[in-house]
Write a protein that holds these residues in place. Structure first.
Motif, short mmCIF file in Angstrom:
data_model
loop_
_atom_site.label_atom_id
_atom_site.label_comp_id
_atom_site.label_asym_id
_atom_site.label_seq_id
_atom_site.Cartn_x
_atom_site.Cartn_y
_atom_site.Cartn_z
N THR A 194 -10.69 -5.40 -33.83
CA THR A 194 -9.56 -5.80 -32.95
C THR A 194 -10.07 -5.36 -31.68
O THR A 194 -10.31 -4.05 -31.58
N THR A 195 -10.02 -6.20 -30.68
CA THR A 195 -10.30 -5.72 -29.22
C THR A 195 -8.90 -5.66 -28.43
O THR A 195 -8.32 -6.60 -28.47
N PHE A 196 -8.60 -4.72 -27.81
CA PHE A 196 -7.71 -4.44 -26.64
C PHE A 196 -7.72 -4.67 -25.39
O PHE A 196 -8.83 -4.40 -24.91
N ASP A 253 -4.17 -7.74 -27.90
CA ASP A 253 -5.14 -7.55 -28.79
C ASP A 253 -5.50 -8.74 -29.56
O ASP A 253 -4.61 -9.79 -29.66
#
Length: 173
Positions: A165-167, A130
């Protein structure tokens, strides 16, 4: 770029590198990276974090990869191997950090490739990570990772403001 070496540290080498790893972490936080710490981050706190990572490396629960040039650590990647019993095929990639002064030289991509090779060597075929940094998102997409989605207000930036937050994941099989 040929003067930059990528290597995996064992527990002893990781423990010896703690002060230098602390400097890389502080540089990242000072540069605004949301990597688990609020600013200001001092050397003692940064070293405390890296000592815990070094202990996990010695216990073979994590893999620590560094990028070095002329004896200086320019970047890191940490592969977390210890997973639940039903996830022996998976690892988490974290703390992919490159000093601001060493960016745009392909070091991040080389650290990612080394982490993927280490994961495969340890029987891991699915990696997840992430990030809260748009620049990092571009790196992960360029290196073949798949964006899953973003969670708003997931973490704090070093200045205390909320960030998404990017996964991402990558199948190595």
């Amino acid at each position: 770029m040929s003067s930059v070496a990528i290597r995996t540290l064992d527990g002893h080498a990781a423990a010896e590198a703690v002060p230098h790893l602390g400097e890389v972490l502080i540089d990242s936080v000072e540069g605004g990276a949301s990597v688990g710490f609020l600013a200001p981050l001092d050397q003692a706190r940064a070293e405390e974090f890296w000592r815990s990572i070094a202990a996990s490396v010695a216990a073979e629960r994590r893999v620590l990869i560094v990028a070095e040039e002329a004896g200086a650590i320019l970047g890191t990647a940490v592969l977390s191997l210890a997973q639940a019993e039903n996830q022996p095929h998976r690892a988490d990639l974290g703390k992919v950090l490159v000093r601001r002064s060493a960016r745009c030289r392909g070091i991040g991509a080389r650290l990612m490739a080394a982490a993927e090779a280490e994961a495969l060597a340890r029987g891991r075929t699915l990696l997840v990570l992430d990030t809260a940094t748009p620049e990092a998102e571009r790196l992960y997409e360029r290196t073949g990772w798949t964006r899953v989605g973003a969670v708003p207000h997931f973490a704090l930036m070093p200045d205390g403001t909320h960030c998404a937050t990017t996964f991402f994941y990558k199948s190595l099989a």
